[in-house]
Design a protein around this motif. Sequence first.
Motif, PDB file in Angstrom:
ATOM      1  N   LYS A 240      -1.384 -11.153   2.683  1.00 37.01           N
ATOM      2  CA  LYS A 240      -2.041 -12.027   3.637  1.00 37.01           C
ATOM      3  C   LYS A 240      -2.517 -11.084   4.694  1.00 37.01           C
ATOM      4  N   VAL A 241      -1.472 -10.048   5.035  1.00 37.69           N
ATOM      5  CA  VAL A 241      -1.813  -9.081   6.063  1.00 37.69           C
ATOM      6  C   VAL A 241      -3.088  -8.355   5.822  1.00 37.69           C
ATOM      7  N   LEU A 242      -3.296  -7.667   4.452  1.00 35.47           N
ATOM      8  CA  LEU A 242      -4.529  -7.386   4.114  1.00 35.47           C
ATOM      9  C   LEU A 242      -5.595  -7.847   4.157  1.00 35.47           C
ATOM     10  N   LYS A 243      -5.725  -9.098   3.977  1.00 42.76           N
ATOM     11  CA  LYS A 243      -6.813 -10.134   4.126  1.00 42.76           C
ATOM     12  C   LYS A 243      -7.266 -10.311   5.445  1.00 42.76           C
ATOM     13  N   VAL A 244      -6.205 -10.655   6.309  1.00 42.16           N
ATOM     14  CA  VAL A 244      -6.317 -10.647   7.797  1.00 42.16           C
ATOM     15  C   VAL A 244      -7.079  -9.464   8.413  1.00 42.16           C
ATOM     16  N   LEU A 245      -6.577  -8.319   8.149  1.00 45.68           N
ATOM     17  CA  LEU A 245      -7.154  -7.205   8.710  1.00 45.68           C
ATOM     18  C   LEU A 245      -8.542  -6.758   7.928  1.00 45.68           C
ATOM     19  N   GLU A 246      -8.720  -7.292   6.888  1.00 41.83           N
ATOM     20  CA  GLU A 246      -9.992  -7.051   6.212  1.00 41.83           C
ATOM     21  C   GLU A 246     -11.102  -7.999   6.824  1.00 41.83           C
ATOM     22  N   LYS A 247     -10.753  -9.239   7.239  1.00 37.37           N
ATOM     23  CA  LYS A 247     -11.577 -10.091   7.873  1.00 37.37           C
ATOM     24  C   LYS A 247     -11.979  -9.632   9.484  1.00 37.37           C
ATOM     25  N   GLU A 248     -11.030  -8.905   9.921  1.00 33.80           N
ATOM     26  CA  GLU A 248     -11.289  -8.475  11.301  1.00 33.80           C
ATOM     27  C   GLU A 248     -11.632  -7.041  11.340  1.00 33.80           C
ATOM     28  N   GLY A 249     -11.908  -6.638  10.495  1.00 36.36           N
ATOM     29  CA  GLY A 249     -12.650  -4.942  10.204  1.00 36.36           C
ATOM     30  C   GLY A 249     -11.889  -3.928  10.661  1.00 36.36           C
ATOM     31  N   LEU A 250     -10.539  -4.278  10.684  1.00 36.18           N
ATOM     32  CA  LEU A 250      -9.559  -3.391  10.739  1.00 36.18           C
ATOM     33  C   LEU A 250      -9.028  -2.534   9.665  1.00 36.18           C
ATOM     34  N   LEU A 251      -9.190  -2.670   8.497  1.00 32.51           N
ATOM     35  CA  LEU A 251      -8.747  -2.136   7.222  1.00 32.51           C
ATOM     36  C   LEU A 251      -9.324  -0.841   7.063  1.00 32.51           C
ATOM     37  N   ASP A 252      -8.517   0.264   6.737  1.00 37.86           N
ATOM     38  CA  ASP A 252      -9.100   1.326   6.080  1.00 37.86           C
ATOM     39  C   ASP A 252      -7.999   1.713   5.246  1.00 37.86           C
ATOM     40  N   GLU A 253      -8.450   2.974   4.359  1.00 42.21           N
ATOM     41  CA  GLU A 253      -7.648   3.612   3.588  1.00 42.21           C
ATOM     42  C   GLU A 253      -6.171   4.026   3.944  1.00 42.21           C
ATOM     43  N   GLU A 254      -5.977   4.580   5.043  1.00 46.00           N
ATOM     44  CA  GLU A 254      -4.534   4.859   5.594  1.00 46.00           C
ATOM     45  C   GLU A 254      -3.816   3.718   5.641  1.00 46.00           C
ATOM     46  N   ILE A 255      -4.389   2.467   6.509  1.00 50.57           N
ATOM     47  CA  ILE A 255      -3.425   1.267   6.508  1.00 50.57           C
ATOM     48  C   ILE A 255      -3.016   0.752   5.168  1.00 50.57           C
ATOM     49  N   THR A 256      -4.086   0.643   4.266  1.00 50.35           N
ATOM     50  CA  THR A 256      -3.988   0.282   3.015  1.00 50.35           C
ATOM     51  C   THR A 256      -2.745   0.992   2.060  1.00 50.35           C
ATOM     52  N   GLU A 257      -2.823   2.032   2.337  1.00 53.77           N
ATOM     53  CA  GLU A 257      -1.830   3.048   1.667  1.00 53.77           C
ATOM     54  C   GLU A 257      -0.491   2.612   2.210  1.00 53.77           C
ATOM     55  N   LYS A 258      -0.454   2.507   3.715  1.00 54.45           N
ATOM     56  CA  LYS A 258       0.939   2.383   4.459  1.00 54.45           C
ATOM     57  C   LYS A 258       1.551   1.067   3.973  1.00 54.45           C
ATOM     58  N   LEU A 259       0.537  -0.084   3.756  1.00 50.41           N
ATOM     59  CA  LEU A 259       1.061  -1.216   3.455  1.00 50.41           C
ATOM     60  C   LEU A 259       1.566  -1.406   2.183  1.00 50.41           C
ATOM     61  N   THR A 260       0.650  -0.836   1.043  1.00 55.23           N
ATOM     62  CA  THR A 260       1.165  -0.958  -0.462  1.00 55.23           C
ATOM     63  C   THR A 260       1.976   0.262  -0.885  1.00 55.23           C
ATOM     64  N   LYS A 261       2.232   1.348  -0.090  1.00 51.94           N
ATOM     65  CA  LYS A 261       3.041   2.090  -0.622  1.00 51.94           C
ATOM     66  C   LYS A 261       4.570   1.524  -0.752  1.00 51.94           C
ATOM     67  N   LYS A 262       5.384   2.085  -1.819  1.00 54.44           N
ATOM     68  CA  LYS A 262       6.828   1.473  -1.899  1.00 54.44           C
ATOM     69  C   LYS A 262       7.631   2.433  -0.815  1.00 54.44           C
ATOM     70  N   SER A 263       8.210   1.652  -0.118  1.00 51.87           N
ATOM     71  CA  SER A 263       9.280   2.052   0.964  1.00 51.87           C
ATOM     72  C   SER A 263      10.466   2.930   0.328  1.00 51.87           C
ATOM     73  N   GLU A 264      11.107   3.555   0.954  1.00 46.64           N
ATOM     74  CA  GLU A 264      12.562   3.875   0.582  1.00 46.64           C
ATOM     75  C   GLU A 264      13.377   2.695   0.704  1.00 46.64           C
ATOM     76  N   PRO A 265      14.518   2.482  -0.290  1.00 46.51           N
ATOM     77  CA  PRO A 265      15.454   1.654  -0.135  1.00 46.51           C
ATOM     78  C   PRO A 265      16.358   1.618   0.994  1.00 46.51           C
ATOM     79  N   GLY A 266      16.386   0.695   1.625  1.00 51.87           N
ATOM     80  CA  GLY A 266      17.419   0.871   2.987  1.00 51.87           C
ATOM     81  C   GLY A 266      18.846   0.767   2.577  1.00 51.87           C
ATOM     82  N   PHE A 267      19.414   0.564   3.456  1.00 55.28           N
ATOM     83  CA  PHE A 267      21.256   0.713   3.359  1.00 55.28           C
ATOM     84  C   PHE A 267      21.513  -0.480   2.275  1.00 55.28           C
ATOM     85  N   PHE A 268      21.109  -1.971   2.444  1.00 53.47           N
ATOM     86  CA  PHE A 268      21.580  -2.655   1.498  1.00 53.47           C
ATOM     87  C   PHE A 268      20.775  -2.579   0.160  1.00 53.47           C
TER      88      PHE A 268
END
Length: 133
Positions: A70-98
């Motif tokens: 949903k976030v990617l679609k909204v950013l794409e509609k707004e024209g704010l989506l680039d490769e760096e943002i896409t990579e940050k949003l889709t990249k797996k994050s490190e597991p937290g404490f829980f």
Amino acid sequence: MEEEKKTKDMSEELKKKAEELEQTLEMQLSLAKKESEDWVKVGGAVIAGGVLAFLMVRLLSGKKNKKTEKVLKVLEKEGLLDEEITEKLTKKSEPGFFGRLAAVVLPIAIQYGQEQFMKKLREEDRKQADDEG
């Protein structure tokens, strides 16, 4: 006359041995049935645990993926989506404490549950053996 007596004795002896063998076979079959029932129960519990774990992972990861889409679609509609943002949003994050805690506690909980389940099966088998004996 003596031969008839020998054959009669041998015949009776063979009948007794046949009966003993039948009883032994029946006992072995009943034991095999009980053991196979235990394996089926354990196998069912393992499969149920695996399905439950799979569903939990699927449910928890599915929500995050939908939000990201949903976030990617909204950013794409707004024209704010680039490769760096896409990579940050889709990249797996490190597991937290829980996440780390769950990775440690989940196998312990599964092992504990399995031990309790096996204890219960053994108690049921003892009760059945006492009732039969």
